[in-house]
Design a protein around this motif. Structure first.
Motif, PDB file in Angstrom:
ATOM      1  N   LYS A   1       0.844  -1.192   0.000  1.00 26.90           N
ATOM      2  CA  LYS A   1       0.000   0.000   0.000  1.00 26.90           C
ATOM      3  C   LYS A   1       0.884   1.247   0.000  1.00 26.90           C
ATOM      4  N   GLN A   2       0.499   2.218  -0.793  1.00 24.26           N
ATOM      5  CA  GLN A   2       1.250   3.457  -0.887  1.00 24.26           C
ATOM      6  C   GLN A   2       0.318   4.631  -0.646  1.00 24.26           C
ATOM      7  N   GLN A   3       0.796   5.585   0.132  1.00 21.65           N
ATOM      8  CA  GLN A   3       0.027   6.797   0.392  1.00 21.65           C
ATOM      9  C   GLN A   3       0.878   7.992  -0.005  1.00 21.65           C
ATOM     10  N   VAL A   4       0.285   8.898  -0.785  1.00 20.31           N
ATOM     11  CA  VAL A   4       0.971  10.111  -1.219  1.00 20.31           C
ATOM     12  C   VAL A   4       0.152  11.296  -0.740  1.00 20.31           C
ATOM     13  N   GLN A   5       0.800  12.155   0.031  1.00 22.54           N
ATOM     14  CA  GLN A   5       0.147  13.343   0.568  1.00 22.54           C
ATOM     15  C   GLN A   5       0.924  14.553   0.064  1.00 22.54           C
ATOM     16  N   VAL A   6       0.269  15.363  -0.755  1.00 24.72           N
ATOM     17  CA  VAL A   6       0.937  16.498  -1.397  1.00 24.72           C
ATOM     18  C   VAL A   6       0.316  17.796  -0.886  1.00 24.72           C
ATOM     19  N   PRO A   7       1.087  18.625  -0.156  1.00 24.72           N
ATOM     20  CA  PRO A   7       0.574  19.945   0.224  1.00 24.72           C
ATOM     21  C   PRO A   7       0.378  20.810  -1.022  1.00 24.72           C
ATOM     22  N   TYR A   8      -0.668  21.609  -1.021  1.00 24.06           N
ATOM     23  CA  TYR A   8      -0.987  22.408  -2.215  1.00 24.06           C
ATOM     24  C   TYR A   8       0.125  23.380  -2.583  1.00 24.06           C
ATOM     25  N   GLU A   9       0.844  23.913  -1.590  1.00 25.33           N
ATOM     26  CA  GLU A   9       1.902  24.875  -1.903  1.00 25.33           C
ATOM     27  C   GLU A   9       3.112  24.213  -2.566  1.00 25.33           C
ATOM     28  N   LYS A  10       3.200  22.881  -2.539  1.00 22.49           N
ATOM     29  CA  LYS A  10       4.313  22.159  -3.174  1.00 22.49           C
ATOM     30  C   LYS A  10       3.994  21.732  -4.611  1.00 22.49           C
ATOM     31  N   ILE A  11       2.764  21.887  -5.043  1.00 15.60           N
ATOM     32  CA  ILE A  11       2.385  21.455  -6.385  1.00 15.60           C
ATOM     33  C   ILE A  11       3.014  22.378  -7.425  1.00 15.60           C
ATOM     34  N   GLN A  12       3.755  21.771  -8.353  1.00 10.20           N
ATOM     35  CA  GLN A  12       4.397  22.516  -9.427  1.00 10.20           C
ATOM     36  C   GLN A  12       3.665  22.357 -10.761  1.00 10.20           C
ATOM     37  N   ASP A  13       3.063  21.191 -10.973  1.00 11.23           N
ATOM     38  CA  ASP A  13       2.426  20.921 -12.257  1.00 11.23           C
ATOM     39  C   ASP A  13       1.157  20.112 -12.021  1.00 11.23           C
ATOM     40  N   LEU A  14       0.117  20.470 -12.715  1.00 12.66           N
ATOM     41  CA  LEU A  14      -1.173  19.792 -12.615  1.00 12.66           C
ATOM     42  C   LEU A  14      -1.687  19.602 -14.037  1.00 12.66           C
ATOM     43  N   GLU A  15      -1.798  18.343 -14.464  1.00 13.69           N
ATOM     44  CA  GLU A  15      -2.182  18.122 -15.856  1.00 13.69           C
ATOM     45  C   GLU A  15      -3.175  16.980 -15.996  1.00 13.69           C
ATOM     46  N   MET A  16      -3.885  17.024 -17.093  1.00 11.83           N
ATOM     47  CA  MET A  16      -4.801  15.956 -17.489  1.00 11.83           C
ATOM     48  C   MET A  16      -4.221  15.316 -18.739  1.00 11.83           C
ATOM     49  N   ASN A  17      -4.150  13.987 -18.763  1.00 13.94           N
ATOM     50  CA  ASN A  17      -3.650  13.310 -19.945  1.00 13.94           C
ATOM     51  C   ASN A  17      -4.303  11.946 -20.089  1.00 13.94           C
ATOM     52  N   MET A  18      -4.075  11.332 -21.251  1.00 10.73           N
ATOM     53  CA  MET A  18      -4.582   9.984 -21.508  1.00 10.73           C
ATOM     54  C   MET A  18      -3.573   9.260 -22.382  1.00 10.73           C
ATOM     55  N   ASP A  19      -3.413   7.955 -22.123  1.00 11.10           N
ATOM     56  CA  ASP A  19      -2.532   7.166 -22.976  1.00 11.10           C
ATOM     57  C   ASP A  19      -3.376   6.466 -24.044  1.00 11.10           C
ATOM     58  N   VAL A  20      -2.748   5.607 -24.807  1.00  8.51           N
ATOM     59  CA  VAL A  20      -3.419   4.974 -25.942  1.00  8.51           C
ATOM     60  C   VAL A  20      -4.608   4.126 -25.488  1.00  8.51           C
ATOM     61  N   VAL A  21      -4.422   3.329 -24.438  1.00 14.15           N
ATOM     62  CA  VAL A  21      -5.508   2.474 -23.947  1.00 14.15           C
ATOM     63  C   VAL A  21      -6.644   3.328 -23.385  1.00 14.15           C
TER      64      VAL A  21
END
Length: 124
Positions: free
Chosen positions: A56-76
């Motif tokens: 199990k992995q947990q990722v907690q990102v404070p908003y002030e540390k966010i550098q990039d926010l993107e939407m993407n999709m791969d081929v599948v």
């Protein structure tokens, strides 16, 4: 020589076929388990994702540390019309978070919600 090739070729193709069948069965199982344990939360001070099949992995990102926010999709994802929202940071010890399997409207809504929680950067 030609007789040996034609003798072993069907067995080889059968082994390859069995390998791919088991591989895709395992992938379907692990993807189902991953999606059933996946969780994300847009909190007041940080963005949280949690999930995993074996570890199990947990990722907690404070908003002030966010550098990039993107939407993407791969081929599948294109085949099914699914989007992934990726939250990335510049910190080496803080990995980004990825939220896969969203519709376009849900991905855009999540992106806008995270953008609204991020602190406004002032120009110099």
């Amino acid at each position: 020589m030609d007789v040996l090739v034609w003798f072993f070729l069907p067995a080889f193709l059968f082994q390859i076929s069995v390998f791919f069948v088991f591989y895709y069965i395992f992938r379907a199982w692990s993807d189902g388990v991953y999606l059933s344990t996946f969780y994300y939360d847009v909190g007041e001070e940080y963005f949280l994702t949690r999930g995993g099949v074996i570890g199990k992995q947990q990722v907690q990102v404070p908003y002030e540390k966010i550098q990039d926010l993107e939407m993407n999709m791969d081929v599948v994802d294109r085949l099914f019309g699914l989007w992934t929202v990726s939250v990335d940071t510049a910190a080496e010890n803080l990995s980004g978070a990825h939220i896969p399997g969203l519709s376009h409207s849900d991905a855009e809504e999540l992106r806008q919600l995270i953008l609204s929680r991020m602190p406004k950067k002032r120009g110099k």
